[in-house]
Enzyme design. Structure first.
Site, mmCIF file in Angstrom:
data_model
loop_
_atom_site.group_PDB
_atom_site.id
_atom_site.type_symbol
_atom_site.label_atom_id
_atom_site.label_comp_id
_atom_site.label_asym_id
_atom_site.label_seq_id
_atom_site.Cartn_x
_atom_site.Cartn_y
_atom_site.Cartn_z
ATOM 1 N N GLU A 64 0.828 -1.198 0.000
ATOM 2 C CA GLU A 64 0.000 0.000 0.000
ATOM 3 C C GLU A 64 0.867 1.255 0.000
ATOM 4 O OE1 GLU A 64 -4.080 -1.026 2.111
ATOM 5 O OE2 GLU A 64 -2.414 -1.636 3.370
ATOM 6 N N CYS B 15 -1.406 5.366 10.159
ATOM 7 C CA CYS B 15 -0.208 4.716 10.713
ATOM 8 C C CYS B 15 -0.553 3.362 11.303
ATOM 9 C CB CYS B 15 0.387 5.548 11.845
ATOM 10 S SG CYS B 15 0.843 7.203 11.360
ATOM 11 N N CYS C 217 5.900 -5.944 15.428
ATOM 12 C CA CYS C 217 5.397 -5.065 16.493
ATOM 13 C C CYS C 217 3.920 -5.398 16.727
ATOM 14 C CB CYS C 217 5.563 -3.604 16.099
ATOM 15 S SG CYS C 217 7.290 -3.186 15.772
ATOM 16 N N CYS D 241 6.223 -7.189 6.838
ATOM 17 C CA CYS D 241 7.300 -6.716 7.711
ATOM 18 C C CYS D 241 7.650 -7.827 8.681
ATOM 19 C CB CYS D 241 6.833 -5.487 8.495
ATOM 20 S SG CYS D 241 8.146 -4.714 9.475
ATOM 21 N N CYS E 214 0.882 -3.167 15.295
ATOM 22 C CA CYS E 214 0.931 -2.703 13.900
ATOM 23 C C CYS E 214 0.351 -3.766 12.973
ATOM 24 C CB CYS E 214 2.382 -2.403 13.522
ATOM 25 S SG CYS E 214 2.586 -1.937 11.793
ATOM 26 N N CYS F 224 3.585 8.423 1.507
ATOM 27 C CA CYS F 224 4.066 7.449 2.476
ATOM 28 C C CYS F 224 4.254 6.145 1.719
ATOM 29 C CB CYS F 224 3.009 7.328 3.578
ATOM 30 S SG CYS F 224 3.392 6.112 4.843
HETATM 31 N N1 SAH Z 1 9.011 -0.045 10.265
HETATM 32 C C1 SAH Z 1 9.220 1.386 10.284
HETATM 33 C C2 SAH Z 1 8.473 2.083 9.171
HETATM 34 C C3 SAH Z 1 6.961 2.086 9.340
HETATM 35 S S1 SAH Z 1 6.521 3.617 9.998
HETATM 36 C C4 SAH Z 1 8.838 1.921 11.641
HETATM 37 O O1 SAH Z 1 8.090 1.257 12.358
HETATM 38 O O2 SAH Z 1 9.287 3.003 11.993
HETATM 39 C C5 SAH Z 1 4.938 3.327 10.643
HETATM 40 C C6 SAH Z 1 4.735 4.129 11.911
HETATM 41 O O3 SAH Z 1 3.428 3.894 12.427
HETATM 42 C C7 SAH Z 1 5.717 3.723 12.978
HETATM 43 O O4 SAH Z 1 6.085 4.822 13.740
HETATM 44 C C8 SAH Z 1 4.870 2.761 13.763
HETATM 45 O O5 SAH Z 1 5.354 2.534 15.038
HETATM 46 C C9 SAH Z 1 3.541 3.452 13.761
HETATM 47 N N2 SAH Z 1 2.434 2.560 14.073
HETATM 48 C C10 SAH Z 1 2.377 1.235 13.896
HETATM 49 N N3 SAH Z 1 1.192 0.749 14.287
HETATM 50 C C11 SAH Z 1 0.468 1.814 14.712
HETATM 51 C C12 SAH Z 1 -0.851 1.963 15.204
HETATM 52 N N4 SAH Z 1 -1.671 0.911 15.328
HETATM 53 N N5 SAH Z 1 -1.258 3.202 15.527
HETATM 54 C C13 SAH Z 1 -0.459 4.265 15.367
HETATM 55 N N6 SAH Z 1 0.796 4.189 14.896
HETATM 56 C C14 SAH Z 1 1.258 2.969 14.572
#
Ligand code: SAH
Length: 346
Positions: free
Chosen positions: A88, A330, A112, A108, A115, A101
């Site tokens: 996406e 995000c 986490c 991935c 996410c 973005c």
């Molecule tokens: N893998 C990298 C690039 C992805 S950035 C990284 O994690 O930095 C995506 C961003 O959204 C990251 O800051 C991540 O922590 C955040 N994120 C992931 N899941 C989320 C959620 N459910 N709500 C808000 N932010 C989230």
């Protein structure tokens, strides 16, 4: 492979039987006009047809879904890749600038918990051209709506510093060939220390965002499993080396999770890490994802957390959520059609 995986020399080789300026016209078409080879009216029709049939010049991303939110200011594409994986890309228009973005991997491996991309697992790395093509298609869309794409954030699917071998050449092309400013390119990482050290050594002054979310190892081990490999002390040392080498301000991303990392003690721990680095903190109220039945911090307490950080001397902003209703926000990118959410949007 994408047409944007070809170097200038390789484009020249494809058209080796023609005068050199034809290759230059094709390059200009791909990188400046953001056009398909078949659309290049500077070329004779017969040549356009020939280029249109070359597999090397075929697009690598096939749009399978395009959704729009925020009155047209947020556009999300679901693309199918060669091999069937899906990624996406999200384009966001702001009053004075437009940001794309981009995804750096299909899925991935960082896992986490909160996410959606992590919940879906890892499929494969994207090629340099597949990353670049996302930027070009967004720039083209922006241009068609009278805007100009000027910011790129590697905050889509994937961990860019786990695919730096392909991500970095795409950054060089975004700056060198598409003409965006390096200071308008942001790489976001969960804390891949060797990758941060490699970025520190690069002359291009891009921005670094670190997805922190927890400022003690016990909590961060749970939220961001890579922390077990690169714990906070090591990560902060790498941030320090990056700062010393580049003098660019780092940002910390902090997804605010109700009663998990939004208490007064969390603000104090976060401040203790951010202050010595002069880091800026981006607060993102947790967006709902199917596999993590926990809520984001309610708006009032988000404000409180930001004010508390401010009192401690930390520069913090609350990121406005974009595209939540189309699961473009995000942490909601999963490379699939929308699914039913188990957590309530707040
Ligand atoms: N893998 C990298 C690039 C992805 S950035 C990284 O994690 O930095 C995506 C961003 O959204 C990251 O800051 C991540 O922590 C955040 N994120 C992931 N899941 C989320 C959620 N459910 N709500 C808000 N932010 C989230």
């Amino acid at each position: 492979m994408s047409r944007y995986d070809l170097s200038r020399d390789e484009i020249g080789e494809l058209l080796a039987d023609l005068p050199r300026y034809r290759a230059d016209q094709l390059w200009d078409g791909l990188y400046h006009q953001l056009a398909d080879p078949e659309e290049l009216t500077t070329l004779p029709v017969s040549l356009r047809e020939r280029l249109g049939a070359l597999p090397e010049l075929a697009p690598a991303l096939s749009p399978s879904l395009r959704t729009i939110a925020d009155d047209g200011d947020t556009v999300k594409w679901l693309y199918a890749l060669e091999g069937g994986q899906q990624i996406e890309t999200v384009l966001m228009h702001h009053p004075r600038h437009s940001t794309v973005c981009v995804s750096s991997q299909a899925g991935c491996a960082m896992d986490c918990s909160f996410c959606a991309t992590g919940q879906a697992g890892f499929s494969r790395h994207l090629t340099t051209g597949e990353i670049l093509e996302q930027v070009v298609l967004a720039a083209r869309e922006a241009r068609l709506s009278g805007r100009r794409l000027n910011h790129v954030v590697f905050m889509g699917m994937g961990e860019p510093l786990a695919n730096l071998k392909r991500v970095w050449p795409s950054v060089q092309a975004i700056v060198g060939d598409l003409g965006l400013a390096a200071r308008h390119v942001t790489l976001s990482t969960v804390g891949v220390v060797p990758g941060i050290d490699r970025l520190a050594a690069e002359p291009l002054q891009v921005n670094l965002a670190v997805s922190l979310h927890a400022a003690n190892d016990a909590l961060r081990d749970r939220l961001v499993p890579l922390n077990r490999r690169y714990p906070l002390a090591k990560l902060m040392e790498a941030c320090g080396r990056y700062l010393e080498a580049t003098h660019r301000r780092i940002s910390f991303e902090w997804a605010l999770i109700d009663e998990v990392n939004d208490r007064a003690a969390d603000a104090r721990e976060l401040a203790a890490l951010a202050l010595p680095l002069g880091a800026h903190v981006n607060l993102i109220p947790l967006n709902p994802t199917p596999g993590y039945p926990v809520l984001g911090t309610p708006p009032g307490r988000v404000r409180e957390f930001r004010e508390r950080l401010g009192e401690l001397g930390v520069n913090a902003t609350v990121r406005r959520t974009r595209g939540r209703e189309i699961e473009a926000a995000c942490g909601q990118l999963a490379g699939s059609r929308p699914v039913t959410l188990s957590a309530r949007a707040n």
